[in-house]
Design a protein around this motif. Structure first.
Motif, PDB file in Angstrom:
ATOM      1  N   ALA A   1      -6.990  -3.326  -4.892  1.00 19.04           N
ATOM      2  CA  ALA A   1      -6.124  -2.179  -5.168  1.00 19.04           C
ATOM      3  C   ALA A   1      -5.002  -2.588  -6.111  1.00 19.04           C
ATOM      4  O   ALA A   1      -4.705  -1.900  -7.093  1.00 19.04           O
ATOM      5  CB  ALA A   1      -5.558  -1.622  -3.863  1.00 19.04           C
ATOM      6  N   VAL A   2      -4.385  -3.720  -5.812  1.00 21.84           N
ATOM      7  CA  VAL A   2      -3.276  -4.182  -6.646  1.00 21.84           C
ATOM      8  C   VAL A   2      -3.771  -4.561  -8.039  1.00 21.84           C
ATOM      9  O   VAL A   2      -3.166  -4.207  -9.052  1.00 21.84           O
ATOM     10  CB  VAL A   2      -2.570  -5.366  -5.959  1.00 21.84           C
TER      11      VAL A   2
ATOM     12  N   ALA B   1       0.833  -1.202   0.000  1.00 24.62           N
ATOM     13  CA  ALA B   1       0.000   0.000   0.000  1.00 24.62           C
ATOM     14  C   ALA B   1       0.869   1.255   0.000  1.00 24.62           C
ATOM     15  O   ALA B   1       0.575   2.226  -0.707  1.00 24.62           O
ATOM     16  CB  ALA B   1      -0.922  -0.010   1.212  1.00 24.62           C
TER      17      ALA B   1
ATOM     18  N   TYR C   1      -7.015   7.798  -8.005  1.00 30.39           N
ATOM     19  CA  TYR C   1      -7.267   6.578  -8.771  1.00 30.39           C
ATOM     20  C   TYR C   1      -7.935   5.512  -7.901  1.00 30.39           C
ATOM     21  O   TYR C   1      -7.794   5.505  -6.671  1.00 30.39           O
ATOM     22  CB  TYR C   1      -5.951   6.061  -9.347  1.00 30.39           C
TER      23      TYR C   1
ATOM     24  N   LEU D   1       2.278   1.729  -3.471  1.00 30.12           N
ATOM     25  CA  LEU D   1       1.237   2.188  -4.404  1.00 30.12           C
ATOM     26  C   LEU D   1       0.908   3.659  -4.161  1.00 30.12           C
ATOM     27  O   LEU D   1       0.742   4.440  -5.103  1.00 30.12           O
ATOM     28  CB  LEU D   1      -0.045   1.373  -4.215  1.00 30.12           C
TER      29      LEU D   1
ATOM     30  N   TYR E   1      -9.135   2.095  -2.532  1.00 33.39           N
ATOM     31  CA  TYR E   1      -9.112   0.815  -1.827  1.00 33.39           C
ATOM     32  C   TYR E   1      -8.028   0.803  -0.756  1.00 33.39           C
ATOM     33  O   TYR E   1      -8.224   0.272   0.344  1.00 33.39           O
ATOM     34  CB  TYR E   1      -8.931  -0.336  -2.818  1.00 33.39           C
ATOM     35  N   VAL E   2      -6.871   1.383  -1.089  1.00 36.09           N
ATOM     36  CA  VAL E   2      -5.803   1.442  -0.085  1.00 36.09           C
ATOM     37  C   VAL E   2      -6.267   2.238   1.116  1.00 36.09           C
ATOM     38  O   VAL E   2      -6.118   1.819   2.275  1.00 36.09           O
ATOM     39  CB  VAL E   2      -4.529   2.065  -0.701  1.00 36.09           C
TER      40      VAL E   2
ATOM     41  N   THR F   1      -1.548 -11.324 -10.864  1.00 35.05           N
ATOM     42  CA  THR F   1      -2.691 -10.439 -10.635  1.00 35.05           C
ATOM     43  C   THR F   1      -3.976 -11.035 -11.176  1.00 35.05           C
ATOM     44  O   THR F   1      -5.028 -10.928 -10.545  1.00 35.05           O
ATOM     45  CB  THR F   1      -2.447  -9.084 -11.312  1.00 35.05           C
TER      46      THR F   1
ATOM     47  N   SER G   1      -7.313   2.467  -7.151  1.00 30.96           N
ATOM     48  CA  SER G   1      -6.474   1.742  -6.192  1.00 30.96           C
ATOM     49  C   SER G   1      -6.273   2.553  -4.930  1.00 30.96           C
ATOM     50  O   SER G   1      -6.180   2.004  -3.835  1.00 30.96           O
ATOM     51  CB  SER G   1      -5.112   1.436  -6.806  1.00 30.96           C
ATOM     52  N   GLN G   2      -6.188   3.863  -5.090  1.00 28.71           N
ATOM     53  CA  GLN G   2      -5.977   4.702  -3.907  1.00 28.71           C
ATOM     54  C   GLN G   2      -7.181   4.653  -2.972  1.00 28.71           C
ATOM     55  O   GLN G   2      -7.018   4.668  -1.759  1.00 28.71           O
ATOM     56  CB  GLN G   2      -5.688   6.145  -4.338  1.00 28.71           C
TER      57      GLN G   2
ATOM     58  N   PHE H   1      -6.451  -3.501  -9.597  1.00 28.17           N
ATOM     59  CA  PHE H   1      -6.833  -2.302 -10.348  1.00 28.17           C
ATOM     60  C   PHE H   1      -5.609  -1.505 -10.784  1.00 28.17           C
ATOM     61  O   PHE H   1      -5.665  -0.747 -11.744  1.00 28.17           O
ATOM     62  CB  PHE H   1      -7.752  -1.407  -9.501  1.00 28.17           C
ATOM     63  N   TYR H   2      -4.507  -1.652 -10.070  1.00 24.81           N
ATOM     64  CA  TYR H   2      -3.302  -0.944 -10.477  1.00 24.81           C
ATOM     65  C   TYR H   2      -2.624  -1.643 -11.648  1.00 24.81           C
ATOM     66  O   TYR H   2      -2.313  -1.031 -12.668  1.00 24.81           O
ATOM     67  CB  TYR H   2      -2.330  -0.856  -9.302  1.00 24.81           C
TER      68      TYR H   2
END
Lengths: 230, 494
Positions: free
Chosen positions: B237-238, B100, B181, B103, B186-187, B327, B183-184, B240-241
């Motif tokens: 998050a991962v 996290a 974004y 990211l 979710y983090v 992933t 992922s952010q 989606f990144y």
């Protein structure tokens, strides 16, 4: 969604709401439940466990019996718990008031133990089960608990300790040794013998059979008020 | 949702090839994040290996009752919760936070803040966890599933968590302006909610326990919250990144992603009581859990539509890229978990699965299939960039992917199938209980094999990271260490 504080707030609200719904509301609903008087016996239920059984619950928790055994009985609609003889009725919140903590379990690698004290009265058999479950149930995958016992040398006169565990024919640690249960083992067995949740009170009475008619029905009301026809 | 993103994070994530300046910037960010992120990753890996060892012991005990039976510390009822806690809190938390942090720094395009704090935090966290797990092994576990750590562990761990998490939030706050974004989000969700779950759960279950069955419910609330808002959220998050980035296509719809995100946040944490359907609780409570779980259908569809559209027709690319391989496996596991978790709350299905191997199988599907593989994929991607060196052998990365995927498939497959048979036997009251046990034991034994595979896989990664550290820093460390061992050579100078 580009404002950190807003997301932060939303997250917090969600966690707090779920917390309130799942933990606090039930606490307000049932948290102040007390004992009930059981009419048949005239006793209050649930009673605090006797000292030895209470200590046995600690042993049960410390050794994680609840990772293989549940202590909850579901209604007939939910599973075959009643048909398996694990109880005469389902369990409800009140059954666990005295448990600290209530170890209801989530997996049944072994049978449910809610009412074990009703099925089993034999202390020696339970001690044997703890030392080696296969002595009482051939093929049992339940782990052994030899560390709840002490191995002692039999005295020179061949006499054995008073509380030595009677061993099945041809089994045991070997000649000249006896198996003596530790206080923990005795407490655990007292706990297992004390397990029962069978008294009936209003939450757990079976639903009443449908009555043919009720007072609320106007037709019956008028019918009963009519003078008997000649 | 601004119409004209300036420094759109999505752009960075997605298509355009980066120019030299941007690449240099990324390299700088990675260099700055090197030690804290590496410390967290290595610590997560360390606990994963320890937990793996304990879990193998526990799994063997399920089918070999005499195995190590003489030691109280290694009895099933202590090893199993110890391993579970180490997987969740030892592997899950530091590993997730490490990824996290990385990211957050990359997506915000700012260097990781307060790096020293993370190094201190991970030590406190690990120390508290160690003390707590030794407590469980010594018989001091609380007996509440999910919150077994004794009361004295959390006061050490929680400050450690805050020290690890504050830098992530700080970095997020300092991000470059522009769109945030997916992922952010979710983090942020994972990092912010976790301490509340742990603190609030421990409060009413361990420190000031409520009466009767409610602590058990708090444990289920905690476990489910952590599974959805930590493991699932960070895995997503991962995913989606990496998926849009490595495929080179932007997400089809940000709004759908947003909608799915909030649905997950709202419905996720109330699913816990569904673990106790039919149990000794007010009847509405498990029903609420079922509602929460069924609601997850919405985020399931939202996530699946967005990401599967990106992945359509990319079979060869997925096969050729390691990070993408991990992933995509993780995405598949997450979607499967979503689906199974929903049907498992429905009566017709649950009657076959409740109280069986299915329950742990579902948890492990998310923990290892969803979260674990996503994190490993990220680790394979980020560690060489942090260290500025390549992995020892590319083939080993493939091998690890194969091992983990194999382990997860065997583990989850055995538990789900075995759980179904276990449940069917439980449902037939004419089958004596030893025979019920005979039905599930072959599957439990298969589980042992899977745990061994997984342990091997994690050891493989440990070796690779160790080797990487050795090649990049061994040369500078060796003389230093030698000089510690021979202090007299230093002291000759007046």
């Amino acid at each position: 969604m580009n404002h950190g504080p807003l997301v932060f707030l939303g997250l917090l609200v969600s966690v707090v709401c779920s917390w309130a719904a799942v933990v606090m509301v039930p606490q307000f609903q049932v948290g102040d439940q007390g004992m009930v008087r059981i009419e048949e016996t005239g006793q209050d239920y649930p009673q605090a466990p006797a000292g030895l059984a209470r200590r046995g619950a600690e042993v049960y928790r410390a050794n994680g019996c609840q990772y293989c055994h549940t202590q909850q009985v579901r209604d007939a609609g939910e599973g075959q718990d009643l048909a398996r003889g694990w109880g005469a009725r389902r369990t409800v919140v009140r059954d666990y008031l005295r448990d600290q903590p209530a170890m209801i379990g989530t997996v049944r690698y072994g049978p449910d133990l809610t009412n074990h004290g009703i099925r089993e009265h034999d202390r020696v058999k339970l001690l044997q089960r703890l030392y080696n479950p296969r002595w009482v149930m051939p093929g049992s995958p339940m782990p052994r608990y030899p560390y709840l016992f002490e191995l002692r040398r039999v005295g020179p006169d061949g006499g054995s300790s008073l509380n030595a565990l009677p061993l099945p024919e041809g089994e045991g640690p070997g000649a000249g040794l006896e198996v003596v249960p530790t206080p923990d083992a005795e407490a655990l067995v007292a706990y297992l013998l004390s397990l029962r949740a069978d008294p009936l009170f209003f939450e757990v009475f079976p639903p009443p059979a449908p009555k043919p008619a009720t007072n609320a029905e106007p037709s019956t009301l008028t019918a009963t008020n009519l003078p008997p026809s000649p | 949702m601004s119409s004209r993103p300036r420094h759109s994070a999505e752009k960075r994530v997605a298509v355009e090839p980066l120019d030299a300046a941007a690449l240099e910037r990324l390299a700088l960010l990675d260099r700055v994040a090197r030690w804290p992120v590496l410390a967290l990753v290595v610590s997560g890996l360390f606990w994963a290996v320890i937990a793996g060892g304990l879990q193998v012991i526990a799994a063997i005990k399920l089918h070999a009752p005499g195995f190590l039976a003489d030691t109280a510390w290694l009895t099933y009822g202590r090893v199993a919760p110890a391993a579970a806690n180490l997987f969740v809190l030892g592997f899950g938390i530091p590993m997730g936070l490490g990824v996290a942090a990385w990211l957050t720094s990359r997506l915000g395009s700012v260097p990781l803040a307060w790096r020293g704090m993370m190094l201190v935090g991970v030590k406190a966290w690990s120390l508290g966890l160690l003390v707590g797990v030794v407590g469980i092994l010594g018989g001091r576990g609380t007996g509440i599933e999910g919150l077994e750590l004794p009361a004295f562990a959390l006061p050490i761990m929680l400050p450690g968590y805050l020290l690890m998490a504050a830098p992530v939030l700080r970095t997020f706050a300092q991000r470059e302006p522009g769109e945030v974004y997916v992922s952010q989000w979710y983090v942020l969700a994972a990092v912010v909610t976790f301490p509340w779950f742990q603190l609030a759960g421990t409060l009413v279950a361990v420190w000031f326990p409520l009466r009767g069955v409610l602590p058990a419910m708090a444990g289920a609330w905690f476990l489910h919250g952590v599974f959805v808002l930590w493991f699932l959220a960070l895995a997503l998050a991962v995913v989606f990144y990496f998926v849009p980035k490595l495929v080179g296509r932007p997400l089809p719809s940000r709004n759908v992603a947003l909608f799915g995100f909030w649905m997950l946040i709202i419905a996720g944490p109330i699913g816990g009581p569904a673990r106790f359907i039919g149990g000794p609780f007010p009847a509405w409570l498990p029903s609420l859990g079922v509602v929460g779980n069924v609601w997850l259908l919405v985020p399931l569809v939202a996530v699946a539509v967005n990401l599967l559209l990106v992945l359509r027709g990319q079979r060869t690319l997925v096969k050729s890229s390691n990070a993408l391989g991990f992933t995509v496996f993780s995405l598949a596991a997450c979607l499967l978990w979503f689906g199974l978790n929903i049907v498992n709350s429905l009566g017709f299905f649950r009657h076959h699965t409740q109280f069986t191997l299915f329950t742990p199988g579902l948890d492990w599907l998310l923990l290892w299939g969803g979260f674990g593989t996503a994190m490993l994929g990220a680790v394979y991607y980020l560690v060489p960039r942090l260290m500025g060196a390549e992995w020892m052998r590319p083939a080993w990365v493939r091998m690890h992917l194969g091992l983990v995927a194999g382990a997860v498939v065997v583990l989850v497959g055995a538990h789900l199938l075995g759980g179904w048979l276990h449940g069917s036997a439980l449902r037939d009251p004419t089958v004596p209980f030893v025979d019920v046990a005979r039905r599930y034991i072959p599957f439990a034994a298969t589980g042992t094999l899977a745990w061994l595979l997984l342990l091997g896989a994690n050891l493989l990664l440990t070796v690779q990271i160790g080797w990487l550290l050795w090649t990049t820093h061994g040369a500078s460390c060796v003389p230093e260490v030698r000089s510690w061992l021979r202090p007299e050579t230093r002291e000759v100078n007046p």
